[in-house]
Enzyme design. Structure first.
Site, short mmCIF file in Angstrom:
data_model
loop_
_atom_site.label_atom_id
_atom_site.label_comp_id
_atom_site.label_asym_id
_atom_site.label_seq_id
_atom_site.Cartn_x
_atom_site.Cartn_y
_atom_site.Cartn_z
N GLY A 242 0.80 -1.22 0.00
CA GLY A 242 0.00 0.00 0.00
C GLY A 242 0.83 1.27 0.00
O GLY A 242 0.30 2.35 0.25
N GLU A 276 5.32 -5.69 1.77
CA GLU A 276 5.02 -6.29 0.46
C GLU A 276 4.37 -5.29 -0.49
O GLU A 276 3.21 -5.42 -0.85
CB GLU A 276 4.13 -7.53 0.64
CG GLU A 276 2.94 -7.31 1.54
CD GLU A 276 2.19 -8.60 1.87
OE1 GLU A 276 2.85 -9.63 2.12
OE2 GLU A 276 0.96 -8.55 1.90
N PRO A 277 5.15 -4.31 -0.92
CA PRO A 277 4.62 -3.33 -1.86
C PRO A 277 4.46 -3.90 -3.26
O PRO A 277 5.26 -4.71 -3.70
CB PRO A 277 5.69 -2.23 -1.85
CG PRO A 277 6.96 -2.94 -1.50
CD PRO A 277 6.56 -4.06 -0.57
N GLY A 278 3.42 -3.48 -3.94
CA GLY A 278 3.22 -3.84 -5.34
C GLY A 278 3.35 -2.60 -6.21
O GLY A 278 4.32 -2.42 -6.96
N ARG A 279 2.37 -1.71 -6.04
CA ARG A 279 2.33 -0.48 -6.83
C ARG A 279 3.65 0.28 -6.82
O ARG A 279 4.13 0.74 -7.85
CB ARG A 279 1.24 0.42 -6.19
CG ARG A 279 1.07 1.81 -6.76
CD ARG A 279 0.09 2.60 -5.88
NE ARG A 279 -1.01 1.75 -5.44
CZ ARG A 279 -2.10 1.51 -6.14
NH1 ARG A 279 -2.25 2.07 -7.31
NH2 ARG A 279 -3.03 0.71 -5.67
N CYS A 347 -18.52 1.94 -25.45
CA CYS A 347 -19.81 2.61 -25.27
C CYS A 347 -20.29 2.48 -23.83
O CYS A 347 -21.20 1.72 -23.52
CB CYS A 347 -20.83 2.02 -26.24
SG CYS A 347 -22.33 2.98 -26.28
N GLU A 348 -19.59 3.18 -22.92
CA GLU A 348 -19.92 3.21 -21.49
C GLU A 348 -19.58 4.61 -21.01
O GLU A 348 -18.49 5.11 -21.33
CB GLU A 348 -19.03 2.23 -20.70
CG GLU A 348 -19.18 0.78 -21.03
CD GLU A 348 -20.25 0.08 -20.20
OE1 GLU A 348 -20.83 0.72 -19.29
OE2 GLU A 348 -20.52 -1.09 -20.51
C1 LIG Z 1 -2.51 -5.94 -3.41
C2 LIG Z 1 -1.77 -6.39 -2.22
C3 LIG Z 1 -0.54 -5.81 -1.87
C4 LIG Z 1 0.08 -4.67 -2.63
O1 LIG Z 1 -0.65 -3.51 -2.58
P1 LIG Z 1 -0.01 -2.20 -3.27
O2 LIG Z 1 -1.01 -1.14 -2.99
O3 LIG Z 1 0.12 -2.47 -4.71
O4 LIG Z 1 1.29 -1.96 -2.63
C5 LIG Z 1 0.13 -6.35 -0.80
N1 LIG Z 1 -0.38 -7.37 -0.07
C6 LIG Z 1 -1.56 -7.94 -0.36
C7 LIG Z 1 -2.05 -9.06 0.45
C8 LIG Z 1 -2.29 -7.47 -1.44
O5 LIG Z 1 -3.46 -8.04 -1.72
#
Ligand SMILES: *Cc1c(COP(=O)(O)O)cnc(C)c1O
Length: 418
Positions: A242, A276-279, A347-348
């Site tokens: 997050g 555990e960052p993704g974004r 078309c939305e």
């Molecule tokens: C989606 C998710 C993340 C990553 O969230 P980001 O906002 O992308 O950092 C981490 N942990 C879990 C369990 C998730 O579902």
């Protein structure tokens, strides 16, 4: 590039790569070579983001939340940089293992897991992949026990605090995620009876930002306290991802050191910290290119039709997400700034990439970029309206995913069920 390459191999690792930092000439070349809509991803920027994370959290384990971008080249870059992988499905586990992540560095977070996902993951585990399964319900422990799984288990806890820029990405207090906080101790004991209980996990959703660290601190503090209270201390506590990225030009970059300091200060326990960052790993390493296909003056605004829409980039329609739109046309100097509605080909009414965006007077054939789209961009693309998914290339012009064809759209019809 803002990471000014000095030519001697050293590259400055800045806190954010803005849409304006991408070299327009290069993007124009890629669009003419590969067509539009086109996602461009820069593995070098992915690597820089990984390095900044590892630098800010030297004592923690940093796992990449794979769902943000599962492209093979991204996974390989992240693995090579030294991060682990947090996976949301059997498909993501497969891709992480195939990209070279060591099984011990792979966690599968099973949210209401489909039977097929558990079957597959348990089979890979039985074949020797010593991964960790994170459960968010006691019944998932039962489902794993029925399959003979007695490997590494982590318990996802609902910390009952929420943070996030939009209700749909605030997962910390949504009841479908994690066991209730008050049940966590019992769930951990239940996990020890099924397999090896190794960790606690929580994720409050997206939106950890400079001025909003309080929910994150509360979450970290609660999880550390919980870990301390258990009879058997877990190996690790994951406090989720997050980490915010600046999508708007005026947004400051995330102060990663401040996030790390706040996390460490609140993390008062013996277990190993996991984030555990993704974004944060991929968002600013990707950009979307799209061509203007129609321009129309209306009473309200200038409508700019483009060949990318909600099937290419869903976030604006799904979350009201903001992505910067820029003109990459080579001849914009003498054009009048014009307030525009940028709309896709579907078309939305939700198929709008941006409202009230000031662009140099748009013309059909102009190339536009949609910024900061490396995370949850291509991953959420669909074929709604029978629109083939776009191509993905690296900044160097290597194909990451080829453009879908009309033939691809019907290739699943009429066959046998597997
Ligand atoms: C989606 C998710 C993340 C990553 O969230 P980001 O906002 O992308 O950092 C981490 N942990 C879990 C369990 C998730 O579902």
């Amino acid at each position: 590039m803002s990471e000014s390459n000095t030519g001697d191999g050293t590259t400055e690792n800045s806190a954010v790569r803005r849409p304006a930092d991408w070299e327009a000439d290069r993007l124009r070349d890629l669009a003419s070579e590969f067509g539009t809509p086109l996602y461009v991803v820069d593995p070098d920027r992915v690597r820089q983001n990984c390095e900044r994370l590892l630098g800010a959290f030297p004592d923690a384990t940093v796992d990449y939340a794979v769902k943000a971008n599962t492209a093979r080249t991204v996974l390989e870059t992240v693995e090579d940089a030294g991060l682990g992988a947090e996976c949301a499905s059997a498909g993501e586990v497969r891709r992480a293992l195939d990209a070279g992540f060591a099984p011990e560095e792979v966690r599968y977070t099973a949210v209401n897991p489909p039977a097929a996902d558990l079957d597959a993951v348990v089979e890979w585990w039985r074949e020797g992949a010593d991964l960790t399964v994170t459960v968010g319900a006691r019944t998932t422990l039962d489902a794993l026990a029925e399959r003979g799984y007695d490997g590494r288990l982590c318990v996802r806890v609902n910390p009952e605090v929420g943070a996030g820029h939009h209700a749909k990405v605030t997962t910390g207090d949504a009841p479908q995620f994690g066991v209730p906080f008050d049940d966590a101790t019992d769930a951990a004991s239940a996990a020890s009876e099924v397999g090896e209980f190794v960790g606690l996990h929580a994720h409050v959703g997206s939106g950890v930002s400079g001025d909003d660290l309080s929910a994150h601190e509360v979450l970290v503090g609660r999880m550390a306290m919980l870990a301390d209270e258990l009879d058997e201390s877990p190996e690790f506590v994951s406090v989720g991802g997050g980490f915010g990225v600046p999508y708007r030009r005026e947004d400051p970059p995330l102060d990663l050191d401040a996030v790390a300091d706040a996390t460490r200060a609140a993390f008062d326990c013996d277990a190993r910290l996991v984030v555990e960052p993704g974004r944060y790993v991929v968002a600013d390493a990707g950009i979307l290119l799209t061509e203007v296909t129609a321009v129309k003056e209306t009473a309200e605004t200038t409508v700019v039709g483009v060949d990318a829409g909600m099937t290419t980039l869903l976030r604006p329609a799904l979350y009201d997400a903001y992505h910067e739109v820029r003109s990459l046309s080579a001849s914009i100097d003498d054009r009048v700034p014009t307030s525009c509605l940028v709309a896709g080909p579907v078309c939305e009414t939700a198929d709008v990439l941006g409202e009230e965006r000031v662009l140099p007077e748009p013309k059909r054939g102009d190339l536009l970029s949609v910024g900061t789209t490396g995370a949850y961009g291509y991953e959420m693309a669909s074929t709604y309206n029978s629109r083939p998914r776009p191509a993905v290339v690296t900044l160097d012009g290597e194909t990451v995913a080829r453009r879908e064809t009309l033939a691809d759209l019907t290739r699943l019809e009429g066959g046998e069920q597997s």
